[in-house]
Design an enzyme around this catalytic site. Structure first.
Site, short mmCIF file in Angstrom:
data_model
loop_
_atom_site.label_atom_id
_atom_site.label_comp_id
_atom_site.label_asym_id
_atom_site.label_seq_id
_atom_site.Cartn_x
_atom_site.Cartn_y
_atom_site.Cartn_z
CD GLN A 83 -3.08 -0.21 -0.20
OE1 GLN A 83 -3.33 0.85 -0.36
NE2 GLN A 83 -3.89 -1.22 -0.69
CB SER A 84 4.14 2.05 -1.39
OG SER A 84 4.92 3.09 -1.81
#
Ligand SMILES: Cc1ncc(COP(=O)(O)O)c(C=O)c1O
Length: 341
Positions: A83-84
């Site tokens: 989930q960068s």
């Protein structure tokens, strides 16, 4: 001071300057909870940098994409967690510059909500046309990056590698720029003795702010909140080393080791795992200011900021600024944390 965009390769991506807004209602809410004096509270809206959901990486990417273009790259390769926010903004920056992007995402966070693997930043990466490669969390990062770069080169492409979080000296130049902007805004508002608090992770934001403070002088004191590493001291040392590389690039004097002020105690069990204080901070700021934070970075950073204020740590100051570094798409990846059932 000469503009950094004239000194280093630069590709404009952000809507600047971002607003510096007062949080009067948060101050009132916190005043009701503590007998301690509170300074004026502000929020620096780097969630409003404008690129595909905004956030702090946009400022770093102005210099990183500038360098990629100067080197004739046609593809940007970067990395981060599944989930960068950094990966999402890199995909958007690459698209805006006419480059392809390859995102090597490490499955490191043991968060098993359904939305984590389908929604939030990952959804946006795919919409933005990035090639997403999810690899096991314990995979050998160095070997994977080398193999990815070699594979792209063998296919006739010219890839440019952006390290995790865009946290190289070149990327940190974005937060030297930000420090100048914030200090100028604080001066214009005559804020006086001010602290600038933010979530710190791969360290480029804090390193750039510290380098900017060293170069400019006379602005807010910088204080990070560790939301990333359980080994706190090595993290602070790494931030100092990166700040020194950044001042070296600027040909400015190096910051003292004591310039890195990094709070522990707000990370929780580990990176990416929710805490109760994060949930409370996200909901409080949403409900009294109408501002959306995120579960991984700014929610924990704000929990640290609130804890400092309630403990009276800034009672002698005139103002305290929280730097909103973005990350709102992450809320959708953690929907189970905020839904009533
Ligand atoms: C929303 C948000 N805030 C803060 C940070 C931390 O910035 P840095 O990695 O420069 O320490 C990140 C990094 O990914 C982020 O996505």
């Amino acid at each position: 001071m000469p503009s950094l965009s004239g000194r280093f390769p630069y590709f404009p991506l952000a809507h600047l300057p971002t607003p510096l807004a007062e949080m009067k209602r948060l101050r009132e809410a916190l005043s009701r909870e503590t007998g301690k004096a509170l300074p004026r509270l502000f929020i620096k809206r780097d969630d409003c940098t404008g690129l595909a959901g905004g956030g702090n990486k946009t400022r770093k990417l102005e210099f990183l994409i500038g360098e990629a273009l100067a080197q004739g790259a046609d593809t940007v390769v970067t990395t981060g967690a599944v989930q960068s926010n950094h990966a999402r903004q890199t995909a958007a920056a690459a698209a805006a510059a006419g480059l392809s992007s390859v995102l090597v995402l490490f499955d490191t966070v043991p968060y098993r909500g359904r939305s984590y693997r389908q929604s939030g930043n990952l959804l946006l990466d795919r919409v933005l046309g990035a090639e997403v490669r999810i690899v096991p969390g314990d995979a050998d990062a160095g070997a994977i990056f080398t193999a990815t770069m070699d594979e792209l080169a063998a296919a006739g492409r010219n890839p440019y590698f952006v390290p995790v979080g865009g946290s190289s000296a070149v990327g940190s130049l974005g937060y030297v720029n930000a420090y100048r902007e914030i200090a100028d805004q604080a001066d214009a508002l005559k804020l006086g003795d001010t602290v600038l608090v933010h979530a710190s992770s791969s360290g480029g934001t804090q390193a750039g702010l510290i380098a900017g403070a060293r170069e400019r002088g006379g602005g807010p004191e910088v204080r990070g909140v560790n939301v990333y590493r359980t080994d706190h001291e090595p993290m602070a040392q790494a931030i100092h080393a990166l700040a020194c590389k950044t001042t070296a690039l600027l040909e400015a004097p190096a910051p003292a080791p004591g310039a890195v002020v990094l709070d522990s105690g707000h990370l929780g069990e580990r990176y990416g795992l929710p805490t109760d204080a994060m949930r409370r901070a996200v909901e409080l700021v949403a409900r009294v200011e109408g501002v959306l934070l995120d579960p991984v970075y700014t929610g924990k950073g704000m929990a640290g900021f609130i804890a400092q204020l309630l403990a009276g740590e800034h009672s002698d100051r005139d103002a305290a600024i929280f730097l909103h570094t973005g990350g709102m798409p992450g809320l959708f990846a953690y929907e189970e944390e905020f839904s009533p059932e």
